[in-house]
Design a protein around this motif. Structure first.
Motif, mmCIF file in Angstrom:
data_model
loop_
_atom_site.group_PDB
_atom_site.id
_atom_site.type_symbol
_atom_site.label_atom_id
_atom_site.label_comp_id
_atom_site.label_asym_id
_atom_site.label_seq_id
_atom_site.Cartn_x
_atom_site.Cartn_y
_atom_site.Cartn_z
ATOM 1 N N LEU A 148 -38.281 -0.746 -50.989
ATOM 2 C CA LEU A 148 -38.650 0.850 -51.382
ATOM 3 C C LEU A 148 -37.409 1.218 -52.168
ATOM 4 C CD1 LEU A 148 -39.436 2.577 -48.074
ATOM 5 C CD2 LEU A 148 -41.064 1.836 -49.925
ATOM 6 N N ARG A 149 -36.311 0.963 -52.123
ATOM 7 C CA ARG A 149 -35.254 0.942 -53.202
ATOM 8 C C ARG A 149 -35.401 0.557 -54.333
ATOM 9 N NH1 ARG A 149 -30.465 -1.220 -52.043
ATOM 10 N NH2 ARG A 149 -29.352 0.124 -53.327
ATOM 11 N N ALA A 150 -35.996 -0.915 -54.312
ATOM 12 C CA ALA A 150 -36.108 -1.549 -55.553
ATOM 13 C C ALA A 150 -37.381 -0.826 -56.285
ATOM 14 C CB ALA A 150 -36.614 -2.848 -55.377
ATOM 15 N N ARG A 151 -38.343 -0.514 -55.604
ATOM 16 C CA ARG A 151 -39.601 0.115 -56.246
ATOM 17 C C ARG A 151 -39.172 1.657 -56.900
ATOM 18 N NH1 ARG A 151 -44.991 1.872 -52.787
ATOM 19 N NH2 ARG A 151 -43.746 3.705 -52.706
ATOM 20 N N GLU A 152 -38.401 2.278 -55.912
ATOM 21 C CA GLU A 152 -38.139 3.654 -56.401
ATOM 22 C C GLU A 152 -36.930 3.858 -57.442
ATOM 23 O OE1 GLU A 152 -40.168 6.132 -55.821
ATOM 24 O OE2 GLU A 152 -41.395 4.841 -54.676
ATOM 25 N N GLY A 153 -35.989 2.727 -57.292
ATOM 26 C CA GLY A 153 -34.803 2.639 -58.208
ATOM 27 C C GLY A 153 -33.864 3.857 -57.556
ATOM 28 N N VAL A 154 -33.750 3.867 -56.282
ATOM 29 C CA VAL A 154 -32.828 4.774 -55.635
ATOM 30 C C VAL A 154 -31.717 4.265 -54.769
ATOM 31 C CG1 VAL A 154 -34.541 6.672 -55.526
ATOM 32 C CG2 VAL A 154 -34.303 5.004 -53.684
ATOM 33 N N GLY A 155 -30.738 4.786 -54.403
ATOM 34 C CA GLY A 155 -29.572 4.487 -53.550
ATOM 35 C C GLY A 155 -29.768 4.504 -52.060
ATOM 36 N N TRP A 156 -29.051 4.014 -51.272
ATOM 37 C CA TRP A 156 -29.319 4.228 -49.682
ATOM 38 C C TRP A 156 -29.016 5.722 -49.240
ATOM 39 C CZ3 TRP A 156 -31.642 0.667 -47.228
ATOM 40 C CH2 TRP A 156 -31.185 -0.691 -47.488
ATOM 41 N N GLY A 157 -28.510 6.485 -50.111
ATOM 42 C CA GLY A 157 -28.345 7.794 -49.698
ATOM 43 C C GLY A 157 -29.400 8.714 -49.990
ATOM 44 N N ASP A 158 -30.465 8.376 -50.897
ATOM 45 C CA ASP A 158 -31.808 8.898 -51.120
ATOM 46 C C ASP A 158 -32.270 9.844 -50.113
ATOM 47 O OD1 ASP A 158 -33.456 9.733 -53.783
ATOM 48 O OD2 ASP A 158 -34.579 8.879 -52.151
ATOM 49 N N VAL A 159 -32.818 10.804 -49.993
ATOM 50 C CA VAL A 159 -33.517 11.611 -48.884
ATOM 51 C C VAL A 159 -34.755 10.824 -48.712
ATOM 52 C CG1 VAL A 159 -34.914 13.067 -50.337
ATOM 53 C CG2 VAL A 159 -34.370 13.574 -48.009
ATOM 54 N N ARG A 160 -35.381 10.036 -49.556
ATOM 55 C CA ARG A 160 -36.693 9.357 -49.049
ATOM 56 C C ARG A 160 -36.291 8.187 -48.320
ATOM 57 N NH1 ARG A 160 -38.535 9.321 -55.370
ATOM 58 N NH2 ARG A 160 -36.336 9.088 -55.418
ATOM 59 N N ILE A 161 -35.197 7.649 -48.627
ATOM 60 C CA ILE A 161 -34.712 6.410 -47.890
ATOM 61 C C ILE A 161 -34.604 6.884 -46.216
ATOM 62 C CG2 ILE A 161 -33.193 4.398 -47.720
ATOM 63 C CD1 ILE A 161 -35.112 4.093 -49.839
ATOM 64 N N THR A 162 -33.942 7.977 -46.324
ATOM 65 C CA THR A 162 -33.427 8.365 -44.974
ATOM 66 C C THR A 162 -34.740 8.841 -44.307
ATOM 67 O OG1 THR A 162 -31.527 9.433 -45.850
ATOM 68 C CG2 THR A 162 -32.142 10.124 -43.873
ATOM 69 N N ALA A 163 -35.673 9.293 -44.814
ATOM 70 C CA ALA A 163 -37.092 9.865 -44.241
ATOM 71 C C ALA A 163 -37.654 8.446 -43.696
ATOM 72 C CB ALA A 163 -37.726 10.525 -45.015
ATOM 73 N N ALA A 164 -37.793 7.435 -44.727
ATOM 74 C CA ALA A 164 -38.499 6.228 -44.174
ATOM 75 C C ALA A 164 -37.741 5.635 -43.015
ATOM 76 C CB ALA A 164 -38.657 5.288 -45.360
ATOM 77 N N ASP A 165 -36.551 5.540 -43.097
ATOM 78 C CA ASP A 165 -35.591 5.060 -41.984
ATOM 79 C C ASP A 165 -35.742 5.631 -40.678
ATOM 80 O OD1 ASP A 165 -33.886 4.082 -40.215
ATOM 81 O OD2 ASP A 165 -32.012 4.930 -41.384
ATOM 82 N N LEU A 166 -35.833 7.033 -40.666
ATOM 83 C CA LEU A 166 -36.464 7.478 -39.343
ATOM 84 C C LEU A 166 -37.836 7.535 -38.854
ATOM 85 C CD1 LEU A 166 -34.566 11.126 -40.066
ATOM 86 C CD2 LEU A 166 -33.732 9.209 -38.727
ATOM 87 N N SER A 167 -38.796 7.356 -39.967
ATOM 88 C CA SER A 167 -40.162 7.292 -39.614
ATOM 89 C C SER A 167 -40.525 5.968 -39.196
ATOM 90 C CB SER A 167 -40.721 7.459 -40.843
ATOM 91 O OG SER A 167 -40.784 6.286 -41.840
ATOM 92 N N TYR A 168 -39.598 4.991 -39.176
ATOM 93 C CA TYR A 168 -39.704 3.597 -38.636
ATOM 94 C C TYR A 168 -40.165 3.593 -37.129
ATOM 95 C CZ TYR A 168 -39.284 -1.113 -37.065
ATOM 96 O OH TYR A 168 -39.660 -2.351 -36.297
ATOM 97 N N HIS A 169 -39.257 4.684 -36.492
ATOM 98 C CA HIS A 169 -39.201 4.832 -35.074
ATOM 99 C C HIS A 169 -40.314 6.033 -34.315
ATOM 100 C CE1 HIS A 169 -35.992 2.325 -34.789
ATOM 101 N NE2 HIS A 169 -35.459 2.935 -36.034
ATOM 102 N N ASP A 170 -40.943 6.396 -35.274
ATOM 103 C CA ASP A 170 -42.180 7.485 -34.946
ATOM 104 C C ASP A 170 -43.108 6.650 -34.164
ATOM 105 O OD1 ASP A 170 -44.205 9.376 -34.872
ATOM 106 O OD2 ASP A 170 -43.995 10.004 -37.027
#
Length: 304
Positions: A148-170
């Motif tokens: 996802l980081r590679a596709r979106e070109g964002v860093g680990w602190g990006d809110v979208r990465i955080t959202a995906a991180d949390l969503s893993y455990h839904d």
């Protein structure tokens, strides 16, 4: 939070039991990781009780845990009584001790069944951690987040990465990241959907969960309002308030519980004869509208 907590909440008869809660474990969804988390803890407790633990100690256990958990390469070395070791080296020592104990005294079948997958996953993590992505949650999640980081070109602190991180455990598998991976065949499953669905209403017969499940099923059929927790089932039948105690985690049922179940079965049979349909019960709490969340939709195609 501590690594281990002595909870004054035994979820059982407090005069007989205390609960030691391991609070430092991951919130696992992968079948193999969950099996190993529970199974290796059972084995470790047995080795401690039998005086068969490895002759190894971490110099600073808390610091070692922090060091190991922050390194996805698994190369970090923590000081121990045997020198500086990786996390997998420490796990390997415990596995070797478990194997020796099994050869000498024999582990129960359910614990012996842990030894092979424990060795398999350790070998994968030692040689190529990415190869364990179908069995270990943090490896699976890291793999997706890196894409996802590679596709979106964002860093680990990006809110979208955080959202995906949390969503893993839904635990709603049609929405969570893990559920999408499992549906795509990218997670190794130890139980199929049919087995899981059956266990939702028919728990293992050797535990008090089986009696608790029977009580809930019959109470719903009878239309009685009820409250259930780990140790108690309370309900109102007419003007009578009934309480069933299930406070022994090693006992499937009690005479009192069996008597209540027999009465509930009679009540349910009478309702059936009178043509009264089973009462409909929703989930506790306010009904939640089944809507999609747009801010999570962007990673769905990658997870699938």
């Amino acid at each position: 939070k501590p690594m281990v907590m002595a909870r004054d909440e035994p979820l059982a008869d407090p005069r007989r039991y205390r609960r030691l809660q391991v609070v430092c474990g991951d919130a696992t969804l992968a079948h193999t990781a969950t099996l190993l988390k529970i199974g290796t803890t059972m084995i470790a407790l047995r080795l401690i009780r039998e005086g068969a633990t490895p002759a190894l100690s971490l110099d600073e256990p808390v610091a070692a845990l922090q060091l190991y958990s922050a390194d996805p390469t698994l190369r970090s070395l923590a000081p121990t009584s045997e020198g500086r070791l990786r996390a997998t080296d420490v796990q390997r020592r415990w596995l070797e001790s478990a194997l020796r104990y099994h050869e000498r005294a024999g582990l129960p079948d359910d614990e012996a069944a842990i030894l092979e997958p424990w060795d398999d996953v350790l070998s994968a993590l030692e040689h190529d951690p990415a190869s364990a992505a179908d069995r270990v949650d943090w490896v699976a999640k890291l793999s997706v987040l890196e894409r996802l980081r590679a596709r979106e070109g964002v860093g680990w602190g990006d809110v979208r990465i955080t959202a995906a991180d949390l969503s893993y455990h839904d635990v709603r598998f049609d929405r969570g990241l893990y559920g999408r991976l499992a549906a795509a065949g990218r997670m190794r499953l130890l139980a199929d959907d049919e087995q899981v669905e059956r266990l939702r209403t028919d728990p293992p017969g050797s535990t008090r969960a089986h009696t608790r499940g029977n009580l809930i099923r019959l109470l719903r059929q009878c239309g009685y309002h009820y409250e259930v927790n780990w140790t108690t089932c309370q309900f109102t039948a007419g003007t009578e308030r009934v309480e069933v105690q299930l406070d022994d985690p090693f006992s499937r049922t009690t005479d009192a519980a069996d008597g209540v179940i027999a009465q509930l079965e009679a009540d349910a049979a009478q309702r059936s004869r009178l043509g009264i349909p089973p009462a409909q019960h929703g989930r506790q709490g306010v009904a939640r509208q089944d809507t999609e969340f747009d801010y999570l939709g962007w990673w769905a195609s990658v997870a699938g």
